[in-house]
Design an enzyme around this catalytic site. Structure first.
Site, PDB file in Angstrom:
ATOM      1  CD  GLN A  78       2.610  -8.731   5.906  1.00 30.75           C
ATOM      2  OE1 GLN A  78       1.504  -8.195   5.992  1.00 30.75           O
ATOM      3  NE2 GLN A  78       3.130  -9.121   4.765  1.00 30.75           N
TER       4      GLN A  78
ATOM      5  CG  HIS B 205       3.328  -3.205   8.878  1.00 34.86           C
ATOM      6  ND1 HIS B 205       3.141  -4.561   8.737  1.00 34.86           N
ATOM      7  CD2 HIS B 205       3.086  -2.653   7.655  1.00 34.86           C
ATOM      8  CE1 HIS B 205       2.808  -4.825   7.472  1.00 34.86           C
ATOM      9  NE2 HIS B 205       2.751  -3.686   6.809  1.00 34.86           N
TER      10      HIS B 205
ATOM     11  CD  GLN C 152      -3.175   0.750   2.060  1.00 37.73           C
ATOM     12  OE1 GLN C 152      -3.348  -0.354   2.553  1.00 37.73           O
ATOM     13  NE2 GLN C 152      -4.000   1.760   2.313  1.00 37.73           N
TER      14      GLN C 152
ATOM     15  NE  ARG D 266      -2.276  -7.826   4.995  1.00 35.80           N
ATOM     16  CZ  ARG D 266      -1.529  -6.773   4.738  1.00 35.80           C
ATOM     17  NH1 ARG D 266      -1.982  -5.823   3.914  1.00 35.80           N
ATOM     18  NH2 ARG D 266      -0.324  -6.629   5.296  1.00 35.80           N
TER      19      ARG D 266
ATOM     20  CB  SER E 118       3.181  -4.441   3.565  1.00 35.53           C
ATOM     21  OG  SER E 118       2.026  -4.352   4.365  1.00 35.53           O
ATOM     22  CG  LEU E 119      -1.170  -5.673  -0.809  1.00 38.06           C
ATOM     23  CD1 LEU E 119      -2.344  -6.560  -0.481  1.00 38.06           C
ATOM     24  CD2 LEU E 119      -1.602  -4.414  -1.538  1.00 38.06           C
TER      25      LEU E 119
END
Length: 305
Positions: free
Chosen positions: A245, A196, A10, A116, A91-92
Site C-alpha cells: 500500500q 503512494h 494523513q 511507517r 491510506s494510514l
C-alpha cells in the site's frame, strides 16, 4: 443497525485535534495516555500544542491521527454502544480499520505507523516532494496526461472527479499546468513526501521487514484493502497488503463502491475532522455522520433514536 466505519489518513491532522473529546471523556484521555506510554512521547502535547508544520511530518502525523481516530471509535462504543459491522480506511486509515476489526492491538498499531512514517520520510533524500488534488475531471483524463510524463503518478483515486497526483515537485507542477488546460482545478497539498508512488519503494521494503515481528489476527468484520478494494479474507494477507500500500495508489473510489454494496444502514467517520464522508458518491438513503467532537456524538445520538 449495520454500521460502517471510515477512518482518514494523513492530511486530516491539525493542531488541537481531538482536544474537545479529550476534555469531555475519560476514555479518550486513557487512549491518549496509552499512546504516550507506548511510544514514549507526549501524545497530548503532540496533538494539541504542535505547530502544523510539526504535525505534517509523517512520523508525527500518522500515530497522532490513529490515536484521535481510535479515541473517537472508543467513545462511540462506550456512550452509544456502536460497533463497526464493516470498516475501511484511507491510506494510514487502513491501519485504524484493521484495529477496529481486532486484527492488531492498539499498541502494535501505534508502533507500526510510527515506523511507517519514519520509513516514508527517509525515502526522499534529494527529492522535493509535492502532491496536488486534481478536481473536476475524471481519473482517466488524469492518467492520460501522466502516462507520458516522468516523476509524477496518480496516488489517490478519491472520487469520480478528484484524483491526487504525487511525485517530484517540478513534475507535479508541470502536470498541473497540463491538467488545467483540460479545465481541471488543482489544490496543492501540504505534505512532506510523495506518498503512494514508486518513490516509496524503499519504505515498502523496510516496512515489510518490520512487519515480520508483528502479530495480526483474522479481521472480525469485513475490512477493505486500499490496493484493490477487496475484503481481507484472513490475517495472512495483511502484512503484504499493508507493505504494498505504501508505494501503490489508494483506490478509494473502488473501496467506496464496494463498501456501499455491503449495504450499511449508517456510515460514521471518526478522526480529526470530516474528510472521507465528503467523498461518498451514492447511497443517498444511508445516514452519514462525522464524529470529531462531543457535539457530533449528541447529534448522532438524536438521529439514531
Amino acid at each position: 443497525m449495520k454500521t460502517g466505519f471510515l477512518f482518514p489518513g494523513q492530511g486530516a491532522q491539525f493542531s488541537g485535534m481531538g482536544k474537545k473529546l479529550f476534555d469531555e471523556f475519560k476514555s479518550v484521555r486513557e487512549v491518549f495516555e496509552l499512546a504516550s506510554d507506548t511510544l514514549k512521547l507526549n501524545m497530548k502535547k503532540l496533538c494539541f500544542e504542535s505547530s502544523n508544520s510539526e504535525l505534517k511530518l509523517t512520523f508525527n502525523a500518522q500515530p497522532s491521527i490513529l490515536t484521535v481516530s481510535f479515541a473517537g471509535l472508543t467513545v462511540l462504543k462506550e456512550i452509544l454502544g456502536m460497533y463497526p459491522a464493516l470498516s475501511a480506511g484511507h491510506s494510514l486509515g487502513e491501519w485504524t480499520a484493521l484495529l477496529s476489526a481486532g486484527s492488531i492491538s492498539f499498541e502494535d498499531a501505534l508502533k507500526c505507523v510510527r515506523k511507517r512514517g519514519e520509513f516514508m520520510q527517509e525515502s526522499i533524500p534529494g527529492i522535493n516532494p509535492s502532491m496536488a488534488a486534481i478536481i473536476g475531471i475524471s481519473s482517466k483524463e488524469v492518467e492520460d496526461v501522466l502516462k507520458n510524463m516522468e516523476g509524477v503518478y496518480p496516488a489517490n483515486y478519491n472520487s469520480s472527479t478528484q484524483t491526487v497526483i504525487s511525485g517530484k515537485e517540478e513534475a507535479v507542477e508541470e502536470a498541473v499546468e497540463k491538467l488545467k488546460e483540460k479545465k481541471a482545478r488543482a489544490v496543492y497539498l501540504n505534505v512532506s513526501a510523495p506518498f503512494h508512488t514508486p518513490f516509496m519503494k524503499p519504505a515498502e521494503g523496510k516496512m515489510r521487514e518490520f512487519l515480520k515481528d508483528i502479530t495480526f489476527r483474522d479481521p472480525s468484520i469485513p475490512v477493505l484493502k486500499n490496493i484493490d478494494a477487496e475484503v481481507y479474507k484472513s490475517a495472512d494477507e495483511i502484512k503484504d497488503s499493508l507493505a504494498r500500500q505504501i508505494s501503490s495508489p489508494v483506490r478509494w473510489t473502488d473501496c467506496m463502491r464496494k463498501f456501499l454494496q455491503m449495504e450499511p444502514e449508517i456510515i460514521i467517520e471518526t478522526g480529526p475532522r470530516p474528510v472521507l464522508i465528503n467523498f461518498i458518491e451514492g447511497g443517498e438513503e444511508i445516514k452519514k455522520f462525522s464524529v470529531c467532537e462531543p457535539k457530533d456524538i449528541k447529534i448522532l445520538e438524536r438521529e439514531i433514536k
